[in-house]
Motif scaffolding. Structure first.
Motif, mmCIF file in Angstrom:
data_model
loop_
_atom_site.group_PDB
_atom_site.id
_atom_site.type_symbol
_atom_site.label_atom_id
_atom_site.label_comp_id
_atom_site.label_asym_id
_atom_site.label_seq_id
_atom_site.Cartn_x
_atom_site.Cartn_y
_atom_site.Cartn_z
ATOM 1 N N ALA A 347 0.817 -1.212 0.000
ATOM 2 C CA ALA A 347 0.000 0.000 0.000
ATOM 3 C C ALA A 347 0.850 1.261 0.000
ATOM 4 N N LYS A 348 2.167 1.106 0.159
ATOM 5 C CA LYS A 348 3.123 2.212 0.147
ATOM 6 C C LYS A 348 3.042 3.100 1.387
ATOM 7 N N GLY A 349 1.894 3.106 2.042
ATOM 8 C CA GLY A 349 1.726 3.939 3.218
ATOM 9 C C GLY A 349 0.282 4.359 3.369
ATOM 10 N N ASN A 350 -0.018 5.068 4.449
ATOM 11 C CA ASN A 350 -1.398 5.443 4.756
ATOM 12 C C ASN A 350 -2.010 6.363 3.709
ATOM 13 N N ILE A 351 -1.245 7.332 3.240
ATOM 14 C CA ILE A 351 -1.797 8.306 2.296
ATOM 15 C C ILE A 351 -2.135 7.638 0.971
ATOM 16 N N TRP A 352 -1.228 6.777 0.491
ATOM 17 C CA TRP A 352 -1.464 6.114 -0.794
ATOM 18 C C TRP A 352 -2.727 5.248 -0.734
ATOM 19 N N LEU A 353 -2.839 4.426 0.298
ATOM 20 C CA LEU A 353 -3.998 3.543 0.385
ATOM 21 C C LEU A 353 -5.290 4.341 0.537
ATOM 22 N N ALA A 354 -5.252 5.345 1.398
ATOM 23 C CA ALA A 354 -6.471 6.115 1.655
ATOM 24 C C ALA A 354 -6.970 6.839 0.418
ATOM 25 N N SER A 488 -6.600 -12.985 30.136
ATOM 26 C CA SER A 488 -5.631 -12.341 31.018
ATOM 27 C C SER A 488 -6.248 -11.124 31.695
ATOM 28 N N ASN A 489 -6.031 -11.002 32.962
ATOM 29 C CA ASN A 489 -6.518 -9.835 33.694
ATOM 30 C C ASN A 489 -5.401 -8.841 33.984
ATOM 31 N N ARG A 490 -4.221 -9.152 33.441
ATOM 32 C CA ARG A 490 -3.066 -8.322 33.768
ATOM 33 C C ARG A 490 -3.116 -6.974 33.067
ATOM 34 N N ALA A 491 -3.590 -6.946 31.844
ATOM 35 C CA ALA A 491 -3.642 -5.698 31.088
ATOM 36 C C ALA A 491 -4.714 -5.803 30.021
ATOM 37 N N ASP A 492 -5.134 -4.682 29.488
ATOM 38 C CA ASP A 492 -6.155 -4.699 28.451
ATOM 39 C C ASP A 492 -5.552 -4.690 27.056
ATOM 40 N N ARG A 493 -4.237 -4.912 26.944
ATOM 41 C CA ARG A 493 -3.564 -4.929 25.649
ATOM 42 C C ARG A 493 -2.294 -5.747 25.774
ATOM 43 N N ALA A 494 -1.701 -6.060 24.618
ATOM 44 C CA ALA A 494 -0.451 -6.813 24.610
ATOM 45 C C ALA A 494 0.676 -5.966 25.170
ATOM 46 N N ALA A 495 1.692 -6.635 25.732
ATOM 47 C CA ALA A 495 2.838 -5.915 26.285
ATOM 48 C C ALA A 495 3.749 -5.401 25.174
ATOM 49 N N ILE A 496 3.585 -5.946 23.977
ATOM 50 C CA ILE A 496 4.341 -5.461 22.822
ATOM 51 C C ILE A 496 3.342 -5.246 21.692
ATOM 52 N N HIS A 497 3.405 -4.105 21.043
ATOM 53 C CA HIS A 497 2.494 -3.835 19.936
ATOM 54 C C HIS A 497 3.235 -3.083 18.835
ATOM 55 N N VAL A 498 2.643 -3.059 17.662
ATOM 56 C CA VAL A 498 3.283 -2.451 16.490
ATOM 57 C C VAL A 498 2.661 -1.099 16.197
ATOM 58 N N GLU A 499 3.496 -0.113 16.051
ATOM 59 C CA GLU A 499 3.068 1.205 15.598
ATOM 60 C C GLU A 499 3.391 1.343 14.109
ATOM 61 N N GLY A 500 2.439 1.813 13.329
ATOM 62 C CA GLY A 500 2.640 1.937 11.900
ATOM 63 C C GLY A 500 3.570 3.087 11.537
ATOM 64 N N VAL A 501 4.097 3.031 10.318
ATOM 65 C CA VAL A 501 4.863 4.143 9.771
ATOM 66 C C VAL A 501 4.039 4.743 8.642
ATOM 67 N N GLU A 502 4.107 6.040 8.475
ATOM 68 C CA GLU A 502 3.295 6.714 7.464
ATOM 69 C C GLU A 502 3.656 6.268 6.047
ATOM 70 N N ARG A 503 4.952 6.068 5.811
ATOM 71 C CA ARG A 503 5.395 5.648 4.480
ATOM 72 C C ARG A 503 6.241 4.396 4.599
ATOM 73 N N HIS A 504 5.880 3.376 3.872
ATOM 74 C CA HIS A 504 6.633 2.123 3.912
ATOM 75 C C HIS A 504 7.960 2.285 3.182
ATOM 76 N N HIS A 505 8.955 1.504 3.610
ATOM 77 C CA HIS A 505 10.235 1.532 2.919
ATOM 78 C C HIS A 505 10.942 0.195 3.092
ATOM 79 N N VAL A 506 11.804 -0.119 2.176
ATOM 80 C CA VAL A 506 12.540 -1.379 2.216
ATOM 81 C C VAL A 506 13.737 -1.223 3.153
ATOM 82 N N ILE A 507 13.934 -2.214 4.013
ATOM 83 C CA ILE A 507 15.054 -2.121 4.963
ATOM 84 C C ILE A 507 16.219 -2.990 4.461
#
Length: 507
Positions: A347-354, A488-507
């Motif tokens: 999708a190249k990123g949020n702007i492209w897909l949207a 699980s009653n420990r938390a309402d979310r995972a202890a590790i989560h992924v934050e998106g990047v606005e523009r995708h790129h090859v690493i």
């Protein structure tokens, strides 16, 4: 015979396109996924110029057959129209239920102009793109099929899987039902009701008053090589053709056909008892005799319209995908609130897909890992976003990029996907059980990119550390994290989560 051929091909086309959204096995996508890419507006947005040129060429030769043979919403209206006739009185079934009406030219052109403007502005304001998709026929039908028929497909598949398993066969696997989205379901229901009532009471009026694709192809088909023609020397002015014309485009008094509204259904040929109507190339006299009454010359406008739609679409080029995986048991996870939404590789990123997505739901229907779900945010309403509560974006899967007809998710290969960064994992050590001395390491073990290491902290406890230069944002860590599950009653979310990047790129 022409009508029988048209009906047969239309039924096959409708069943095939419907299966793309409702089939949960992936069989339909594998064998005729190309049918989604011959829809006009998605082809324009995806810059599939060969498809667009082919559709225009077919229209110039055969007339507006696209609306009767290719467009699923048009064929669906024909089905409803046929049902309405079957439930009509004997007199209406025999004589016909329609009558000629003048074209609402200004309404058609105004809606088309707004549609083009929304697509053009959609390159900078995504809300305009999905707003335009409300009247785009393929996307409208896709939402209906996804939210009203796919749940039935899931139930049938799971019932077959249960029976097969009871008899020692595991040829069928259980499929997790889609999470019900009230806003999306409401849109699908409203679309279904409006289209069905329109077709039941007025035949093809929706196609010829609201649908922008119908308007564009209608003005192009005005100059088609083959079209229904009325032979004045054979016509008895009985009006049977007009009473059976679901497009209401035949004026029996003046022996004229409005070709901008004719969908080449061949019903008029079937109901003409004298054989006065033929599907052929008109002579100069015939062309004059069947010229639409009161229509302004829109040849130049039609050409400008086609050019404006293409100009309003952004140019495309491909990127990305993700990495690896062994199969892990699915478990319910609560969704984190992401600062930046995640969109699929390609999708190249949020702007492209949207700005390219018409919210047809085809990628969501064909995601085997239940990673894609429709957005409920106003700016990207109905468009796909990624969620790792039921699975993660597996490296070997390219379904969404393979099936997307609009170029919102561009075609990519497995190698490119595996090296494309769509997000970065973040650890919340306040709720991570490894940080409190418990042995876990599920995120590190499940990371296909090897981006997570378990490193001892100052207190000696091993805790996950993310290498940002290696992380591609596939979501395997978030999915495998035991924290944040429903149990699980420990938390309402995972202890590790992924934050998106606005523009995708090859690493």
């Amino acid at each position: 015979m022409l009508r029988i051929i048209r009906i047969t091909l239309a039924i096959l086309s409708l069943l095939a396109v419907t299966a793309l959204f409702a089939d949960v096995t992936g069989f339909a996508m594998e064998h005729w996924g190309w049918m989604a890419k011959i829809q006009l507006v998605p082809a324009i947005l995806g810059l599939n110029l060969l498809v667009v040129a082919a559709l225009v060429a077919v229209t110039l030769v055969l007339g507006r057959v696209y609306c009767s043979l290719v467009c699923p919403l048009g064929i669906y209206q024909d089905v409803i129209n046929r049902l309405s006739i079957m439930f009509s009185s004997k007199k209406k079934r025999r004589l016909g239920k329609f009558r000629y009406s003048r074209a609402r030219t200004m309404l058609r052109v105004a809606i088309l102009a707004v549609f083009i403007l929304l697509l053009a502005v959609g390159t900078v304001a995504a809300v305009c793109t999905w707003t335009a998709s409300f009247v785009e026929p393929y996307s409208a039908y896709g939402r209906m099929a996804t939210w009203l028929l796919r749940p039935l497909g899931v139930e049938v598949n799971n019932a077959i899987a249960d029976v097969a398993a009871a008899n020692g066969s595991y040829a069928f696997a259980h499929v997790v039902p889609m999470t019900v989205s009230v806003p999306l379901l409401s849109v699908a229901v409203v679309t279904f009701v409006v289209i069905t009532l329109y077709a039941w009471t007025s035949g093809r009026d929706y196609c010829n008053e609201i649908c922008p694709v119908g308007t564009v192809l209608g003005y192009i088909s005005r100059y088609s090589w083959l079209k229904p023609n009325i032979a004045l020397d054979k016509c008895t002015s009985c009006g049977s053709c007009a009473r059976h014309c679901k497009a209401s485009c035949i004026d029996p008094k003046k022996h004229r056909i409005d070709y901008t509204r004719c969908v080449a259904c061949m019903d008029c040929l079937t109901h003409c008892s004298t054989g006065a109507i033929t599907y052929s190339h008109p002579t100069a006299v015939d062309a004059e005799g069947t010229k639409p009454d009161g229509e302004i010359d829109l040849r130049r406008r039609a050409m400008l319209v086609g050019g404006a739609i293409v100009a309003g679409s952004a140019v495309a080029s491909a990127i990305g995908k993700d990495g690896d995986g062994g199969f892990a048991p699915l478990k319910d996870k609560r969704r984190p609130d992401r600062r930046t939404p995640l969109v699929p590789p390609g999708a190249k990123g949020n702007i492209w897909l949207a700005s390219h997505c018409t919210a047809c739901q085809l990628c969501i229907s064909n995601c085997p890992n239940d990673v894609l779900s429709p957005s409920t945010d106003l700016a990207t309403f109905m468009q796909p976003v990624m969620d790792f509560s039921k699975g993660y974006c597996r490296p070997e899967c390219t379904n969404c990029s393979d099936i997307c007809p609009a170029g919102a998710i561009l075609p990519i290969d497995v190698e490119t996907k595996s090296s494309t960064k769509i997000g970065t994992a973040e650890v919340d050590y306040k709720i991570c059980i490894s940080a409190y001395g418990q042995k876990c390491g599920r995120c590190a073990a499940g990371c296909p990119a090897g981006a997570i290491e378990m490193i001892a902290g100052a207190d000696g406890n091993l805790r996950p550390v993310v290498n940002d230069s290696l992380c591609i944002g596939c979501g395997a860590c978030e999915y495998h994290c035991p924290v944040g599950t429903v149990a699980s009653n420990r938390a309402d979310r995972a202890a590790i989560h992924v934050e998106g990047v606005e523009r995708h790129h090859v690493i």
